[in-house]
Design a protein around this motif. Structure first.
Motif, short mmCIF file in Angstrom:
data_model
loop_
_atom_site.label_atom_id
_atom_site.label_comp_id
_atom_site.label_asym_id
_atom_site.label_seq_id
_atom_site.Cartn_x
_atom_site.Cartn_y
_atom_site.Cartn_z
N LYS A 1 -4.11 3.75 9.89
CA LYS A 1 -5.60 3.16 10.46
C LYS A 1 -5.83 1.92 10.70
N LEU A 2 -5.12 1.02 9.61
CA LEU A 2 -5.46 -0.41 9.55
C LEU A 2 -4.37 -0.98 10.73
N SER A 3 -3.25 -0.33 10.95
CA SER A 3 -2.62 -1.06 11.87
C SER A 3 -3.21 -1.04 13.31
N LYS A 4 -4.12 0.07 13.51
CA LYS A 4 -4.88 0.03 14.79
C LYS A 4 -5.92 -0.98 14.89
N ARG A 5 -6.14 -1.38 13.58
CA ARG A 5 -7.17 -2.74 13.75
C ARG A 5 -6.31 -3.99 13.57
N LEU B 1 2.57 -3.58 3.98
CA LEU B 1 3.83 -3.00 3.87
C LEU B 1 3.72 -1.81 2.73
N ASN B 2 4.68 -0.88 2.96
CA ASN B 2 4.65 0.02 1.98
C ASN B 2 5.64 -0.48 0.73
N TYR C 1 0.80 -1.16 -0.15
CA TYR C 1 0.02 0.05 -0.01
C TYR C 1 0.80 1.08 0.06
N THR C 2 0.51 2.30 -0.47
CA THR C 2 1.31 3.68 -0.39
C THR C 2 0.73 4.79 0.53
N SER C 3 -0.62 4.81 0.88
CA SER C 3 -0.99 5.78 1.83
C SER C 3 -0.96 5.30 3.24
N ARG C 4 0.24 6.20 3.68
CA ARG C 4 0.61 6.06 4.99
C ARG C 4 -0.67 6.28 5.92
#
Length: 295
Positions: free
Chosen positions: A75-79, A84-85, A67-70
């Motif tokens: 937000k996904l990491s909080k879920r 990976l970028n 993914y490119t959008s940090r």
């Protein structure tokens, strides 16, 4: 069916099949790069769908994703979901012994996201024998024509269709204007292109709509790979309300471009093309010209 990208093979690329150049010990992978989304519903029918299609179409390439959008990644990491970028994904591929990588993004235009991806690839390129980057959805005139063929299937009788793209603050926004121009020249006067953050603006699209005096029905279509925040908020709420206040009957189709099999196929064709064609280094090309040589 694979359609050759003629404009790409005229000056920008030379035929060179990457997979035929693999030697003993070499390993090749396909890295699909997406802007990303936090919306599970649209991800399943767009990103996940094209990922699976790419796996099925290119079994000779081991599959990876980035993914490119940090913001989306945070937000996904909080879920509990880690994405990976591109740099992280390429570093992991290197650590796993991969020597050749095809990178294909699901970007719509050749804008700032593609520019950022190219910089990531340039940084990691010395670690591999070869990395090749495929083109976004809209690159050659043939791409635009194929996209228009897909979009025309969404037209409805006595209905004006506004395609709403994300837009950009760079000159790359002209690619949306090119699509708008080609729609008109192909005879689809019941279509217009507008953007959330660029040109043509949504007001530009409304201006074309008002030129169609007898049409009172409008459908809004996200011209975005996924139908995420912009589609669900800017398009389905804000833009819809603006048109309804003007007296139009409005339908907002919450469907990302990535849901359409024909759109997915264009990206697949771009992967197939870049496997078999190498982009010419413009600096080397100019050096060759200066020395009286041509590729």
């Amino acid at each position: 069916m694979y359609l050759p990208v003629y404009a790409q093979s005229e000056g920008n690329f030379v035929h060179e099949d990457m997979l035929q150049n693999l030697q003993n010990g070499d390993k090749a992978a396909l890295l699909m790069v997406h802007f990303g989304t936090t919306h599970d519903d649209t991800r399943a029918v767009t990103i996940d769908a094209i990922n699976q299609k790419a796996k099925d179409e290119f079994p000779q390439l081991d599959f990876r994703e980035a993914y490119t959008s940090r913001i989306i990644m945070r937000k996904l990491s909080k879920r509990g979901v880690r994405k990976l970028n591109p740099v992280e994904a390429l570093a992991q591929l290197k650590a796993e012994g991969y020597t050749h990588v095809i990178v294909q993004s699901t970007n719509i235009i050749d804008g700032i996201e593609m520019e950022s991806l190219r910089k990531d690839i340039d940084m990691m390129k010395p670690l591999f024998k070869e990395i090749r980057l495929g083109m976004p959805l809209l690159y050659s005139p043939e791409d635009y024509k194929q996209v228009i063929d897909c979009l025309k299937e969404k037209s409805k009788e006595k209905t004006f269709t506004i395609l709403v793209g994300h837009g950009t603050y760079t000159p790359a926004t002209a690619q949306y204007a090119m699509l708008d121009y080609m729609l008109q020249t192909e005879g689809y006067s019941d279509f217009a292109v507008g953007t959330v953050e660029g040109y043509p603006t949504f007001d530009n699209a409304i201006g074309k709509l008002k030129g169609q005096k007898k049409i009172k029905q409008v459908q809004l279509l996200p011209f975005m790979f996924v139908a995420g925040d912009h589609a669900k908020n800017d398009i389905a709420v804000d833009m819809k309300e603006v048109l309804e206040k003007e007296g139009y009957e409005v339908t907002a189709l919450m469907e990302g471009l990535g849901e359409q099999p024909a759109i997915q196929q264009i990206y697949i064709d771009h992967i197939r093309f870049i496997i078999k064609h190498k982009q010419i280094d413009i600096v080397q090309k100019k050096i060759n010209y200066a020395n009286g040589k041509e590729l």
